[in-house]
Write an enzyme that holds these catalytic residues in place. Structure first.
Site, mmCIF file in Angstrom:
data_model
loop_
_atom_site.group_PDB
_atom_site.id
_atom_site.type_symbol
_atom_site.label_atom_id
_atom_site.label_comp_id
_atom_site.label_asym_id
_atom_site.label_seq_id
_atom_site.Cartn_x
_atom_site.Cartn_y
_atom_site.Cartn_z
ATOM 1 N N ASP A 32 33.369 36.176 48.863
ATOM 2 C CA ASP A 32 32.613 36.149 47.616
ATOM 3 C C ASP A 32 31.568 35.028 47.682
ATOM 4 O O ASP A 32 31.849 33.931 48.169
ATOM 5 C CB ASP A 32 33.577 35.909 46.440
ATOM 6 C CG ASP A 32 32.962 36.234 45.098
ATOM 7 O OD1 ASP A 32 33.434 37.175 44.443
ATOM 8 O OD2 ASP A 32 32.007 35.533 44.692
ATOM 9 N N ASN A 88 38.726 44.167 38.257
ATOM 10 C CA ASN A 88 38.182 44.383 36.921
ATOM 11 C C ASN A 88 37.522 45.754 36.815
ATOM 12 O O ASN A 88 36.731 46.132 37.677
ATOM 13 C CB ASN A 88 37.148 43.295 36.600
ATOM 14 C CG ASN A 88 37.744 41.895 36.667
ATOM 15 O OD1 ASN A 88 38.884 41.680 36.270
ATOM 16 N ND2 ASN A 88 36.983 40.938 37.192
ATOM 17 N N GLN A 95 34.044 43.188 34.619
ATOM 18 C CA GLN A 95 33.393 43.736 35.821
ATOM 19 C C GLN A 95 31.879 43.539 35.712
ATOM 20 O O GLN A 95 31.248 44.030 34.776
ATOM 21 C CB GLN A 95 33.711 45.233 35.985
ATOM 22 C CG GLN A 95 33.184 45.794 37.301
ATOM 23 C CD GLN A 95 33.525 47.270 37.522
ATOM 24 O OE1 GLN A 95 33.915 47.978 36.584
ATOM 25 N NE2 GLN A 95 33.350 47.728 38.739
ATOM 26 N N HIS A 101 35.689 46.794 43.578
ATOM 27 C CA HIS A 101 36.046 45.708 44.496
ATOM 28 C C HIS A 101 37.349 45.095 44.038
ATOM 29 O O HIS A 101 37.603 44.973 42.840
ATOM 30 C CB HIS A 101 34.942 44.651 44.585
ATOM 31 C CG HIS A 101 34.429 44.184 43.267
ATOM 32 N ND1 HIS A 101 33.556 44.926 42.491
ATOM 33 C CD2 HIS A 101 34.686 43.061 42.559
ATOM 34 C CE1 HIS A 101 33.302 44.263 41.366
ATOM 35 N NE2 HIS A 101 33.980 43.134 41.384
ATOM 36 N N HIS A 103 39.458 41.683 44.252
ATOM 37 C CA HIS A 103 39.376 40.255 44.595
ATOM 38 C C HIS A 103 40.690 39.796 45.230
ATOM 39 O O HIS A 103 41.769 40.118 44.722
ATOM 40 C CB HIS A 103 39.206 39.398 43.326
ATOM 41 C CG HIS A 103 37.936 39.622 42.570
ATOM 42 N ND1 HIS A 103 36.866 38.775 42.680
ATOM 43 C CD2 HIS A 103 37.572 40.570 41.673
ATOM 44 C CE1 HIS A 103 35.893 39.180 41.864
ATOM 45 N NE2 HIS A 103 36.298 40.268 41.241
#
Ligand code: 5GP
Ligand code: ZN
Length: 136
Positions: A32, A88, A95, A101, A103
Site C-alpha cells: 500500500d 471494505n 472503500q 482489494h 488489506h
C-alpha cells in the site's frame, strides 16, 4: 475484464509500477502506498471486480488461500505479532478505490494503529429480530 479508468486494474496488470510482493495469472499483491503499518499490503485480482459481490466464487476462495500464504510469509520475515485482514465494500464502509482489494495489515507492539469499531449494546430480542431479518 479490465476497466480503462481503474487505477488498480492498471497496477494489477503492470501498466503502473508497484512494489509487488507476489504475482500469478490472476492476482498481484502490492505494498500500500500509504501504509497503516510496515508491510501493509493489498491483494488485487487482475480482472476488474468493483467489490466482494462481483468476485467469482473461484476467485473469492483463492483470495483467502493467498491471504493465508502471504500472512505467513510476512509474519515470518517482518516479525510482526498480529495481522488484520480488512476488506471494505462501498463508500459507507470506507472503500475509496472501487476495485476489490483485501488489506493485509501487519501489527506490531505499540504500532499506534487502531482498527475496529465501537461495540454497542443489543438485547436478545434485538439480536433475534436482526437474525430473522437476515435469514428470512
Ligand atoms: P480502501 O479505503 O478502498 O479500502 O483502500 C484503498 C487503499 O489503497 C488505501 O489504503 C490507499 O493507501 C491505497 N492506494 C490508493 N491508491 C494507491 C496506489 O496508487 N498505489 C498503491 N500501492 N496503493 C494505493
Ligand atoms: Zn479495476
Amino acid at each position: 475484464m479490465k476497466k480503462e479508468d481503474c487505477i488498480f486494474c492498471k497496477i494489477a496488470n503492470g501498466e503502473i509500477p508497484s512494489k509487488t510482493l507476489y504475482e500469478d495469472e490472476e492476482f498481484r499483491v502490492i505494498l500500500d502506498l500509504n501504509p497503516a503499518t510496515k508491510g501493509h499490503a493489498l491483494i488485487l485480482p487482475k480482472n476488474h471486480a468493483d467489490d466482494l459481490y462481483e468476485l467469482s466464487d473461484g476467485q473469492a476462495s483463492k483470495i483467502m488461500l493467498l491471504a493465508k500464504k502471504m500472512a505467513r510469509q510476512m509474519t515470518e520475515n517482518l516479525h510482526c505479532i498480529g495481522m488484520n485482514l480488512v476488506q471494505n465494500n462501498g463508500e459507507a464502509a470506507g472503500q475509496t478505490v472501487r476495485h476489490f482489494h483485501l488489506h493485509l495489515i501487519p501489527r506490531y507492539e505499540n504500532d499506534g494503529q487502531q482498527l475496529g469499531w465501537k461495540p454497542c449494546e443489543a438485547t436478545q430480542e434485538e439480536l433475534e429480530m436482526v437474525r430473522k431479518q437476515i435469514v428470512q
